[in-house]
Motif scaffolding. Structure first.
Motif, short mmCIF file in Angstrom:
data_model
loop_
_atom_site.label_atom_id
_atom_site.label_comp_id
_atom_site.label_asym_id
_atom_site.label_seq_id
_atom_site.Cartn_x
_atom_site.Cartn_y
_atom_site.Cartn_z
N VAL A 1 14.71 24.51 37.21
CA VAL A 1 15.59 24.16 36.11
C VAL A 1 15.66 22.64 36.10
CG1 VAL A 1 17.91 24.32 35.15
CG2 VAL A 1 16.93 26.28 36.35
N LEU A 2 15.26 22.07 34.97
CA LEU A 2 15.16 20.62 34.86
C LEU A 2 16.43 20.03 34.28
CD1 LEU A 2 13.61 17.88 34.70
CD2 LEU A 2 12.83 18.62 32.43
N PHE A 3 17.08 19.18 35.05
CA PHE A 3 18.23 18.43 34.56
C PHE A 3 17.76 17.02 34.20
CE2 PHE A 3 20.26 21.95 36.51
CZ PHE A 3 21.49 22.10 35.89
N GLN A 4 17.51 16.82 32.90
CA GLN A 4 17.15 15.49 32.42
C GLN A 4 18.45 14.80 32.02
OE1 GLN A 4 15.27 14.83 28.55
NE2 GLN A 4 13.68 13.63 29.58
N LEU A 5 18.85 13.84 32.81
CA LEU A 5 20.17 13.24 32.64
C LEU A 5 20.13 12.10 31.62
CD1 LEU A 5 21.11 13.40 36.39
CD2 LEU A 5 21.97 14.85 34.55
N PRO A 6 21.27 11.81 30.98
CA PRO A 6 21.29 10.83 29.89
C PRO A 6 20.94 9.42 30.37
CG PRO A 6 23.34 12.10 29.97
CD PRO A 6 22.60 12.39 31.23
N PRO A 7 20.46 8.58 29.47
CA PRO A 7 20.11 7.21 29.86
C PRO A 7 21.30 6.38 30.30
CG PRO A 7 19.88 7.52 27.47
CD PRO A 7 20.09 8.87 28.06
N TRP A 8 22.53 6.82 29.96
CA TRP A 8 23.72 6.09 30.40
C TRP A 8 24.25 6.60 31.76
CZ3 TRP A 8 23.48 9.04 25.90
CH2 TRP A 8 24.11 10.29 25.95
N PHE A 9 23.56 7.55 32.37
CA PHE A 9 23.96 8.11 33.66
C PHE A 9 23.48 7.17 34.75
CE2 PHE A 9 23.51 11.03 37.28
CZ PHE A 9 24.69 11.76 37.21
N ARG A 10 24.38 6.31 35.22
CA ARG A 10 24.04 5.26 36.19
C ARG A 10 24.40 5.67 37.62
NH1 ARG A 10 24.14 -0.16 34.27
NH2 ARG A 10 24.27 -0.32 31.99
N PRO A 11 23.78 5.02 38.60
CA PRO A 11 24.21 5.26 39.98
C PRO A 11 25.67 4.88 40.17
CG PRO A 11 22.11 4.06 39.90
CD PRO A 11 22.64 4.08 38.51
N GLY A 12 26.36 5.64 41.01
CA GLY A 12 27.76 5.33 41.27
C GLY A 12 28.52 6.57 41.70
N THR A 13 29.77 6.39 41.99
CA THR A 13 30.62 7.47 42.51
C THR A 13 30.72 8.62 41.52
OG1 THR A 13 31.90 5.86 43.79
CG2 THR A 13 32.87 8.03 43.44
N ARG A 14 30.92 8.32 40.24
CA ARG A 14 31.04 9.38 39.24
C ARG A 14 29.76 10.20 39.14
NH1 ARG A 14 33.36 7.34 33.63
NH2 ARG A 14 33.15 9.59 33.26
N ALA A 15 28.63 9.52 39.20
CA ALA A 15 27.35 10.23 39.13
C ALA A 15 27.16 11.12 40.36
CB ALA A 15 26.21 9.22 39.04
N GLU A 16 27.54 10.62 41.51
CA GLU A 16 27.42 11.43 42.73
C GLU A 16 28.31 12.67 42.64
OE1 GLU A 16 28.22 8.89 46.03
OE2 GLU A 16 26.58 7.51 45.54
N GLY A 17 29.50 12.52 42.08
CA GLY A 17 30.38 13.67 41.91
C GLY A 17 29.80 14.69 40.95
N PHE A 18 29.21 14.21 39.87
CA PHE A 18 28.59 15.10 38.89
C PHE A 18 27.46 15.90 39.54
CE2 PHE A 18 25.39 16.10 35.71
CZ PHE A 18 26.14 16.65 34.68
N LEU A 19 26.61 15.23 40.32
CA LEU A 19 25.50 15.91 40.98
C LEU A 19 25.99 16.93 42.00
CD1 LEU A 19 23.04 12.90 41.40
CD2 LEU A 19 22.77 14.85 39.86
N ALA A 20 27.08 16.60 42.69
CA ALA A 20 27.65 17.55 43.65
C ALA A 20 28.14 18.81 42.93
CB ALA A 20 28.79 16.89 44.42
N GLN A 21 28.77 18.64 41.77
CA GLN A 21 29.22 19.79 40.99
C GLN A 21 28.03 20.62 40.51
OE1 GLN A 21 31.70 18.22 37.87
NE2 GLN A 21 33.22 17.40 39.30
N CYS A 22 26.96 19.95 40.09
CA CYS A 22 25.75 20.66 39.66
C CYS A 22 25.18 21.48 40.82
CB CYS A 22 24.70 19.68 39.16
SG CYS A 22 25.00 19.06 37.50
N ALA A 23 25.22 20.90 42.01
CA ALA A 23 24.69 21.61 43.18
C ALA A 23 25.49 22.89 43.44
CB ALA A 23 24.72 20.69 44.40
N GLU A 24 26.80 22.82 43.27
CA GLU A 24 27.62 24.01 43.44
C GLU A 24 27.29 25.06 42.39
OE1 GLU A 24 31.71 22.95 43.43
OE2 GLU A 24 31.56 21.59 45.15
N ARG A 25 27.11 24.63 41.16
CA ARG A 25 26.84 25.55 40.06
C ARG A 25 25.46 26.19 40.17
NH1 ARG A 25 31.10 26.58 36.22
NH2 ARG A 25 32.27 24.66 35.86
N THR A 26 24.52 25.48 40.76
CA THR A 26 23.13 25.94 40.77
C THR A 26 22.68 26.44 42.14
OG1 THR A 26 22.30 23.70 41.24
CG2 THR A 26 22.51 24.33 38.92
N ALA A 27 23.61 26.74 43.00
CA ALA A 27 23.26 27.20 44.35
C ALA A 27 22.27 28.37 44.26
CB ALA A 27 24.52 27.63 45.10
N GLY A 28 21.16 28.22 44.96
CA GLY A 28 20.14 29.26 44.94
C GLY A 28 19.07 29.07 43.88
#
Length: 281
Positions: free
Chosen positions: A126-153
Motif C-alpha cells: 500500500v503506497l502512501f504518497q505524502l503531500p509536498p508540504w509534509f516536512r520532517p518534524g514531530t508532527r510528521a513523526e506522529g502521523f507516521l506512527a498513527q499510520c503504522a498502527e492503522r496498517t499493522a500487518g
C-alpha cells in the motif's frame, strides 16, 4: 538477489487506453487487465488515491490475473493528508481528516476494499504518497506512527515528496524512522532541476520490499496539466543510470518494485519494457 518486478502505474489510464496499445478484442475492462498482466508482473492501482477501492473490483482483479501477479495500491487521499471532496466519501461523510470518527470509517472502507487482494496474496504494497508540504518534524513523526498502527500487518511503502527528507543528515533520520515502523522507502526519479526535486536515492528500510517510482523528467512537474507533468519518454541513457542502483537495491530486498508513472500514451509501458530488458528480468 531479490526478485525484480517492473510495470506501470496504471493499466486504465485514458491516454494508454486510447493509444492503441491494447489490441482489438481486448479493450474492455477484463480484456485490458488480462492483456497487461500477460506482459508485466505488477501494476500500481493509482485509482485508490482518487476513490476508495471496492472489494468487488479487487475480487475481479484477482480472478483476471495470474497467481503470481501483484498490485501496489495507492492509499486514498484523505488517509495521506491530501484535500478530499466529500462526494468521494461513503454515506456523505464530511471530508475532515481531523475527525477520528470519519477517519475510522474511511480506514475501514479502504481496508475492506483491498482485503481480497491481501487474501489472495496479490497485495504488493500500500503506497502512501505524502503531500509536498509534509516536512520532517514531530508532527510528521506522529502521523507516521498513527499510520503504522492503522496498517499493522500490511506491506506499506512511503513516498516523501518534500526534498528535505532525503537531503544531508536528515536522510539517515528518515531511513531510521521508516525502518522503525517497518515501512519501505520509495525511491523516485523525476526532473532534478526543480526546487521540489527529490534526490535520486534508493534507500533500503525494509528487507522485504523496495520500491522505485519513475515520474518522468518533465519540468512542468507540480505546475502543469496532468499531461504536461507526465509527458516524458525515457531514453536508454536515463534508464541506464538507474540499472546499477536498482541491482544493488535488489540485492538487499526480497522483492523490488520498479514502476513507471509517466502515464502519457504508451510512454510508461514502453519504458517499463525497456527497463526490463536492461535489467534482464
Amino acid at each position: 538477489m531479490g526478485e525484480i518486478r517492473v510495470g506501470a502505474c496504471s493499466w486504465t489510464d485514458r491516454a494508454l487506453v486510447g493509444s492503441g496499445w491494447y489490441p482489438v478484442g481486448q479493450r474492455d475492462a477484463e480484456g485490458r487487465l488480462r492483456y497487461y498482466a500477460g506482459r508485466f508482473g505488477i501494476v500500481e492501482v493509482d485509482s485508490g488515491y482518487y476513490a476508495l477501492p471496492s472489494a468487488r473490483n479487487s475480487r475481479l482483479w484477482v480472478e483476471r490475473t495470474p497467481d503470481d501477479f501483484v498490485f501496489d495500491v495507492k492509499a486514498f487521499s484523505l488517509l495521506t493528508g491530501h484535500p478530499t471532496r466529500s462526494a468521494l466519501l461513503p454515506g456523505g461523510l464530511p471530508a475532515d481528516s481531523r475527525d477520528p470518527w470519519v477517519l475510522d470509517k474511511v480506514w475501514a472502507r479502504f481496508a475492506d476494499g483491498i482485503e481480497p487482494l491481501r487474501e489472495a496474496g496479490k497485495l504488493g504494497v500500500v503506497l502512501f504518497q505524502l503531500p509536498p508540504w509534509f516536512r520532517p518534524g514531530t508532527r510528521a513523526e506522529g502521523f507516521l506512527a498513527q499510520c503504522a498502527e492503522r496498517t499493522a500487518g500490511w506491506p506499506v511503502a512511503v513516498e516523501f515528496r518534500h526534498p528535505a527528507w532525503w537531503r544531508d543528515e536528515q536522510a539517515d533520520t528518515s531511513r531510521a524512522l521508516l525502518r522503525t515502523h517497518g515501512f519501505a522507502a520509495v525511491g523516485v526519479d523525476m526532473a532534478r532541476t526543480l526546487p521540489t526535486s527529490i534526490p535520486p536515492v534508493a534507500p533500503v528500510t525494509s528487507s522485504r520490499v523496495g520500491v522505485v517510482r519513475f515520474h518522468g523528467r518533465s519540468s512542468a512537474w507540480g505546475t502543469g496539466s496532468k499531461e504536461d507533468r507526465f509527458r516524458h519518454d525515457y531514453t536508454d541513457d536515463e534508464l541506464g543510470e538507474w540499472v546499477p542502483r536498482l541491482r544493488t537495491l535488489a540485492g538487499q530486498v526480497e522483492q523490488l518494485h520498479v514502476l513507471f508513472n509517466n502515464c502519457c500514451g504508451v510512454a510508461a509501458v514502453r519504458a517499463a519494457e525497456r527497463m526490463r530488458d536492461l535489467l534482464a528480468v
